[in-house]
Design a protein around this motif. Structure first.
Motif, mmCIF file in Angstrom:
data_model
loop_
_atom_site.group_PDB
_atom_site.id
_atom_site.type_symbol
_atom_site.label_atom_id
_atom_site.label_comp_id
_atom_site.label_asym_id
_atom_site.label_seq_id
_atom_site.Cartn_x
_atom_site.Cartn_y
_atom_site.Cartn_z
ATOM 1 N N SER A 17 39.381 -16.119 42.840
ATOM 2 C CA SER A 17 40.144 -15.690 41.672
ATOM 3 C C SER A 17 39.333 -15.798 40.385
ATOM 4 C CB SER A 17 41.434 -16.504 41.560
ATOM 5 O OG SER A 17 41.101 -17.868 41.381
ATOM 6 N N SER A 18 38.386 -16.716 40.332
ATOM 7 C CA SER A 18 37.626 -16.895 39.101
ATOM 8 C C SER A 18 36.382 -16.018 39.054
ATOM 9 C CB SER A 18 37.225 -18.366 38.944
ATOM 10 O OG SER A 18 36.351 -18.732 39.996
ATOM 11 N N VAL A 19 35.994 -15.413 40.167
ATOM 12 C CA VAL A 19 34.809 -14.570 40.204
ATOM 13 C C VAL A 19 35.194 -13.162 39.800
ATOM 14 C CG1 VAL A 19 32.975 -13.640 41.654
ATOM 15 C CG2 VAL A 19 33.798 -15.960 42.025
ATOM 16 N N GLN A 20 34.495 -12.644 38.792
ATOM 17 C CA GLN A 20 34.787 -11.299 38.334
ATOM 18 C C GLN A 20 33.599 -10.403 38.631
ATOM 19 O OE1 GLN A 20 35.795 -11.463 34.237
ATOM 20 N NE2 GLN A 20 37.771 -12.427 34.562
ATOM 21 N N ALA A 21 33.897 -9.156 38.975
ATOM 22 C CA ALA A 21 32.845 -8.183 39.241
ATOM 23 C C ALA A 21 32.208 -7.777 37.923
ATOM 24 C CB ALA A 21 33.415 -6.971 39.948
ATOM 25 N N PRO A 22 30.913 -7.515 37.954
ATOM 26 C CA PRO A 22 30.265 -7.071 36.719
ATOM 27 C C PRO A 22 30.811 -5.707 36.313
ATOM 28 C CG PRO A 22 28.757 -6.876 38.574
ATOM 29 C CD PRO A 22 29.987 -7.588 39.062
ATOM 30 N N PRO A 23 30.855 -5.424 35.010
ATOM 31 C CA PRO A 23 31.393 -4.131 34.577
ATOM 32 C C PRO A 23 30.521 -2.981 35.071
ATOM 33 C CG PRO A 23 30.410 -5.320 32.734
ATOM 34 C CD PRO A 23 30.407 -6.245 33.911
ATOM 35 N N LYS A 24 31.188 -1.887 35.452
ATOM 36 C CA LYS A 24 30.462 -0.734 35.959
ATOM 37 C C LYS A 24 29.876 0.048 34.802
ATOM 38 C CE LYS A 24 33.220 -0.145 40.087
ATOM 39 N NZ LYS A 24 34.043 0.768 40.866
ATOM 40 N N LYS A 25 28.707 0.663 35.076
ATOM 41 C CA LYS A 25 28.074 1.491 34.056
ATOM 42 C C LYS A 25 28.813 2.815 33.963
ATOM 43 C CE LYS A 25 23.997 0.966 36.006
ATOM 44 N NZ LYS A 25 22.617 1.270 36.324
ATOM 45 N N LYS A 26 28.952 3.328 32.759
ATOM 46 C CA LYS A 26 29.566 4.640 32.546
ATOM 47 C C LYS A 26 28.536 5.709 32.867
ATOM 48 C CE LYS A 26 33.610 3.927 30.333
ATOM 49 N NZ LYS A 26 34.800 4.693 30.292
ATOM 50 N N THR A 27 28.925 6.682 33.656
ATOM 51 C CA THR A 27 28.045 7.794 33.999
ATOM 52 C C THR A 27 28.477 9.010 33.197
ATOM 53 O OG1 THR A 27 27.847 6.938 36.239
ATOM 54 C CG2 THR A 27 27.187 9.206 35.894
ATOM 55 N N PRO A 28 27.541 9.645 32.519
ATOM 56 C CA PRO A 28 27.909 10.861 31.780
ATOM 57 C C PRO A 28 28.426 11.928 32.746
ATOM 58 C CG PRO A 28 25.686 10.127 31.209
ATOM 59 C CD PRO A 28 26.147 9.289 32.346
ATOM 60 N N PRO A 29 29.393 12.730 32.321
ATOM 61 C CA PRO A 29 29.972 13.750 33.216
ATOM 62 C C PRO A 29 28.935 14.716 33.786
ATOM 63 C CG PRO A 29 31.316 13.515 31.254
ATOM 64 C CD PRO A 29 30.084 12.680 31.033
ATOM 65 N N ALA A 30 27.953 15.110 32.977
ATOM 66 C CA ALA A 30 26.940 16.055 33.474
ATOM 67 C C ALA A 30 26.144 15.443 34.626
ATOM 68 C CB ALA A 30 26.008 16.476 32.345
ATOM 69 N N GLN A 31 25.771 14.181 34.487
ATOM 70 C CA GLN A 31 25.019 13.513 35.547
ATOM 71 C C GLN A 31 25.884 13.349 36.790
ATOM 72 O OE1 GLN A 31 23.488 9.653 34.543
ATOM 73 N NE2 GLN A 31 22.717 9.271 36.593
ATOM 74 N N PHE A 32 27.151 13.024 36.590
ATOM 75 C CA PHE A 32 28.067 12.870 37.711
ATOM 76 C C PHE A 32 28.148 14.162 38.519
ATOM 77 C CE2 PHE A 32 32.410 13.522 39.301
ATOM 78 C CZ PHE A 32 32.470 12.488 40.221
ATOM 79 N N PHE A 33 28.326 15.301 37.838
ATOM 80 C CA PHE A 33 28.438 16.570 38.552
ATOM 81 C C PHE A 33 27.124 16.977 39.213
ATOM 82 C CE2 PHE A 33 32.215 16.987 35.799
ATOM 83 C CZ PHE A 33 33.153 17.151 36.803
ATOM 84 N N ARG A 34 25.996 16.624 38.607
ATOM 85 C CA ARG A 34 24.700 16.883 39.259
ATOM 86 C C ARG A 34 24.594 16.096 40.567
ATOM 87 N NH1 ARG A 34 22.458 16.696 33.981
ATOM 88 N NH2 ARG A 34 21.898 14.516 34.302
ATOM 89 N N GLU A 35 25.029 14.835 40.518
ATOM 90 C CA GLU A 35 24.973 14.002 41.722
ATOM 91 C C GLU A 35 25.929 14.521 42.788
ATOM 92 O OE1 GLU A 35 25.657 9.990 40.470
ATOM 93 O OE2 GLU A 35 23.786 9.891 39.334
ATOM 94 N N VAL A 36 27.116 14.959 42.375
ATOM 95 C CA VAL A 36 28.077 15.515 43.330
ATOM 96 C C VAL A 36 27.495 16.761 43.983
ATOM 97 C CG1 VAL A 36 30.315 16.679 43.523
ATOM 98 C CG2 VAL A 36 30.124 14.550 42.241
ATOM 99 N N ARG A 37 26.883 17.605 43.183
ATOM 100 C CA ARG A 37 26.281 18.830 43.713
ATOM 101 C C ARG A 37 25.138 18.513 44.679
ATOM 102 N NH1 ARG A 37 24.045 23.650 39.910
ATOM 103 N NH2 ARG A 37 23.850 25.176 41.549
ATOM 104 N N ALA A 38 24.327 17.507 44.343
ATOM 105 C CA ALA A 38 23.225 17.112 45.222
ATOM 106 C C ALA A 38 23.763 16.583 46.547
ATOM 107 C CB ALA A 38 22.356 16.066 44.537
ATOM 108 N N GLU A 39 24.831 15.803 46.497
ATOM 109 C CA GLU A 39 25.428 15.282 47.737
ATOM 110 C C GLU A 39 26.052 16.422 48.544
ATOM 111 O OE1 GLU A 39 25.348 12.238 49.131
ATOM 112 O OE2 GLU A 39 24.011 11.648 47.520
ATOM 113 N N GLY A 40 26.634 17.391 47.861
ATOM 114 C CA GLY A 40 27.230 18.529 48.543
ATOM 115 C C GLY A 40 26.205 19.348 49.301
ATOM 116 N N ARG A 41 24.985 19.390 48.805
ATOM 117 C CA ARG A 41 23.924 20.134 49.499
ATOM 118 C C ARG A 41 23.500 19.447 50.797
ATOM 119 N NH1 ARG A 41 21.091 20.770 44.057
ATOM 120 N NH2 ARG A 41 21.934 22.734 43.287
ATOM 121 N N LYS A 42 23.764 18.157 50.910
ATOM 122 C CA LYS A 42 23.372 17.411 52.116
ATOM 123 C C LYS A 42 24.336 17.645 53.278
ATOM 124 C CE LYS A 42 21.324 13.618 49.481
ATOM 125 N NZ LYS A 42 21.441 12.173 49.217
ATOM 126 N N ILE A 43 25.487 18.228 53.017
ATOM 127 C CA ILE A 43 26.499 18.431 54.056
ATOM 128 C C ILE A 43 26.014 19.487 55.040
ATOM 129 C CG2 ILE A 43 28.852 19.227 54.521
ATOM 130 C CD1 ILE A 43 29.594 18.210 51.725
#
Length: 90
Positions: A17-43
């Motif tokens: 209960s006392s252990v907290q996860a470190p805050p997640k880094k914010k990803t810019p939307p453009a980078q997020f969609f680039r990563e999604v597109r790159a993962e989609g090409r691997k399918i």
């Protein structure tokens, strides 16, 4: 390795209960969609022929399972009729 074991032991001793996860880094939307597109090409998609063959095999297995359960149900029903007829005969 020892550091990881020490951190794990410290975290378990402190309680979850006392252990907290470190805050997640914010990803810019453009980078997020680039990563999604790159993962989609691997399918790797199945071909139309593979999809058809798999669908036919699933249909055959469903039919076999239906016949199996029909036979088992019929057998159990007959056995129950026989047992109940023995109790009513006497």
């Amino acid at each position: 390795m020892r550091e990881r074991a020490a951190k794990t032991a410290a975290a378990m001793a402190a309680g979850s209960s006392s252990v907290q996860a470190p805050p997640k880094k914010k990803t810019p939307p453009a980078q997020f969609f680039r990563e999604v597109r790159a993962e989609g090409r691997k399918i790797t998609w199945t071909s139309r022929k593979e999809t058809w063959i798999t669908s036919v095999m699933v249909g055959i297995m469903v039919a076999l399972a239906a016949v199996f359960f029909l036979v088992v149900d019929f057998g159990i029903g007959r056995a129950m009729q026989f047992i109940l007829s023995l109790t009513n005969a006497g």
